[in-house]
Design a protein around this motif. Structure first.
Motif, mmCIF file in Angstrom:
data_model
loop_
_atom_site.group_PDB
_atom_site.id
_atom_site.type_symbol
_atom_site.label_atom_id
_atom_site.label_comp_id
_atom_site.label_asym_id
_atom_site.label_seq_id
_atom_site.Cartn_x
_atom_site.Cartn_y
_atom_site.Cartn_z
ATOM 1 N N VAL A 1 1.354 -1.229 -0.445
ATOM 2 C CA VAL A 1 -0.718 0.388 0.265
ATOM 3 C C VAL A 1 1.054 1.258 -0.266
ATOM 4 O O VAL A 1 1.649 0.887 0.815
ATOM 5 N N VAL A 2 0.682 1.754 -1.061
ATOM 6 C CA VAL A 2 2.218 3.203 -1.213
ATOM 7 C C VAL A 2 0.974 4.703 -1.416
ATOM 8 O O VAL A 2 0.165 4.079 -2.302
ATOM 9 N N ALA A 3 1.945 5.427 -0.563
ATOM 10 C CA ALA A 3 0.802 6.633 -0.368
ATOM 11 C C ALA A 3 1.264 7.333 -2.008
ATOM 12 O O ALA A 3 2.430 7.204 -2.645
ATOM 13 N N ALA A 4 0.571 8.512 -2.355
ATOM 14 C CA ALA A 4 -0.045 8.998 -3.088
ATOM 15 C C ALA A 4 1.591 9.497 -3.747
ATOM 16 O O ALA A 4 2.066 9.613 -5.058
ATOM 17 N N PRO A 5 2.261 10.619 -2.574
ATOM 18 C CA PRO A 5 3.469 10.801 -3.326
ATOM 19 C C PRO A 5 4.982 10.084 -2.801
ATOM 20 O O PRO A 5 5.374 10.428 -3.946
ATOM 21 N N VAL A 6 4.502 9.345 -2.885
ATOM 22 C CA VAL A 6 5.709 8.169 -2.990
ATOM 23 C C VAL A 6 5.308 7.935 -4.507
ATOM 24 O O VAL A 6 6.457 8.145 -5.195
ATOM 25 N N THR A 7 4.485 7.722 -4.961
ATOM 26 C CA THR A 7 4.043 7.411 -6.645
ATOM 27 C C THR A 7 4.740 8.409 -7.356
ATOM 28 O O THR A 7 5.016 8.306 -8.231
ATOM 29 N N TYR A 8 4.166 9.293 -7.175
ATOM 30 C CA TYR A 8 4.366 10.651 -7.395
ATOM 31 C C TYR A 8 6.126 11.099 -7.620
ATOM 32 O O TYR A 8 6.345 11.047 -8.577
ATOM 33 N N THR A 9 6.515 10.717 -6.598
ATOM 34 C CA THR A 9 8.295 11.497 -6.740
ATOM 35 C C THR A 9 9.040 10.069 -6.568
ATOM 36 O O THR A 9 10.667 10.366 -7.818
ATOM 37 N N LYS A 10 8.334 9.095 -6.980
ATOM 38 C CA LYS A 10 9.004 7.468 -7.334
ATOM 39 C C LYS A 10 9.641 7.987 -9.401
ATOM 40 O O LYS A 10 10.639 7.423 -9.589
#
Length: 407
Positions: free
Chosen positions: A48-57
């Motif tokens: 379960v990954v937060a939106a900012p993690v997806t964005y920053t990757k």
């Protein structure tokens, strides 16, 4: 290590870096401005990954990060498409005000999971934070404070490192985290900046190694967060390249390890509700991986953490944790000792039980367990593997904090 010198000032020791932090109630925003920095990061392994993690990757893939914006008070996790849109909105605020390309701005969040971002408040605090950007010690401290959630104190570190060739570079970092802390990162955010010249590939290699020795070796409660991010930026302002024909300068790696380990230990000391700090040193394991398994099992065990809180030298909980850790263990030859800042006593020596009722070993152990700093020392006598993990006791206050976290 005399080539590493701890210094004060946090991010202010790095030229061409400006930082800031602002808060309104439980919501905070930190901004780090380090134009045209080479960057890499490591992230949570939670599915379960937060939106900012997806964005920053996606941002980090490009290899250049010029600014980082971080909010506390809301994790922006399990928020669907709206979560990404909120990331974009906050990034656009920073991009417009600082005239930095949006594609070079990373974003991180920490706080409650499953609630939409209160963008009216977050945006307001972001503008305030941007207006305070500067390269001063007080700015670095404000940045560390703005990302706190249940933390009780800000966490920052800075060092000067003399490289193998005599050149000097600087590294500084801040972190947050005190609960939902487990190996494989934690509910932690960490941001590190260096003035060294180093490629993205080398940053990733150095940061992964440092993380494995530090943030992946701390445990507060065994829960792994959805938002973990540890990011490193190199703005190259020193002009000193830390890569050699044989790889990364070993002194640079040691300096980075030093920063990350010290930040990690501060997180463990600040565990939610914690009253005692635990260190587990394992040596003589069959391998480094086995030593890591054993050390982390000790600081993870709820039974042992509770025993530390109660001052009970119940070494059976230690050996039990090692036994289920997956590490090789021969109970007939293992040595188990505990120590504080003033004393060290063997509880079991090469399989022989020493600490039982009526012995001075047990009396000394009971006294050690009352200390604020409790160290467990294990020798497996099976090989050369060594590892250290850090954690804290499990207290009534931990339960209270997390029983009332959203209410």
């Amino acid at each position: 290590m005399d080539f590493i010198r701890d210094v004060d000032g946090g991010f202010s020791i790095i030229e061409n870096v400006k930082v800031s932090g602002a808060r309104e109630g439980k919501y905070g925003v930190t901004v780090i401005l380090a134009p045209n920095s080479t960057a890499s990061a490591v992230f949570t392994t939670n599915k379960v990954v937060a939106a900012p993690v997806t964005y920053t990757k996606n941002v980090v893939k490009n290899g250049i990060v010029s600014a980082v914006v971080v909010n506390s008070g809301n994790a922006n996790c399990f928020t669907g498409k709206k979560g990404i849109e909120d990331c974009e909105e906050l990034v656009n605020i920073v991009s417009k005000d600082l005239k930095v390309p949006a594609g070079e701005i990373a974003i991180c969040s920490t706080g409650v999971i499953g609630r939409e971002m209160p963008m009216d408040i977050i945006s307001k605090v972001a503008y305030e934070s941007i207006s305070k950007l500067d390269n001063k010690p007080e700015n670095s401290l404000a940045a560390a404070k703005a990302i706190m959630t249940t933390d009780t104190f800000p966490k920052e570190e800075a060092v000067e490192v003399t490289l193998s060739d005599g050149e000097v570079i600087k590294i500084a970092g801040i972190t947050k985290g005190s609960g939902m802390i487990a190996p494989n990162m934690a509910t932690m955010l960490s941001f590190i900046v260096t003035d060294a010249v180093i490629s993205q590939k080398a940053i990733k290699k150095a940061l992964t190694k440092a993380t494995d020795l530090s943030f992946n070796m701390i445990v507060v409660d065994g829960d792994e967060s959805t938002n973990d991010t540890c990011m490193m930026l190199a703005n190259g302002s020193s002009g000193v390249d830390v890569e050699t024909d044989s790889g990364i300068d070993p002194n640079f790696q040691e300096g980075l390890n030093h920063i990350c380990i010290n930040l990690a230990k501060k997180m463990a000391r600040d565990g939610e509700g914690a009253s005692k700090f635990i260190e587990a040193n394992v040596k003589g394991a069959e391998s480094f991986d086995d030593a890591k398994l054993a050390a982390k099992a000790i600081v993870t065990s709820p039974l042992f953490k509770s025993a530390v809180f109660g001052g009970d030298p119940n070494w059976g909980r230690i050996v039990s944790a090692i036994g289920y850790s997956g590490s090789e263990l021969n109970p007939d030859i293992v040595t188990i000792a505990i120590a504080d800042d003033e004393d060290e006593v063997d509880l079991v020596r090469k399989g022989e039980i020493l600490a039982f009722d009526g012995t001075t070993y047990l009396e000394r152990a009971e006294k050690i367990m009352q200390s604020k700093n409790v160290t467990v020392k294990i020798n497996m006598f099976l090989g050369d593997g060594e590892a250290t993990a850090w954690g804290c006791d499990l207290t009534y206050d931990y339960v209270k904090i997390n029983a009332e976290y959203t209410t």
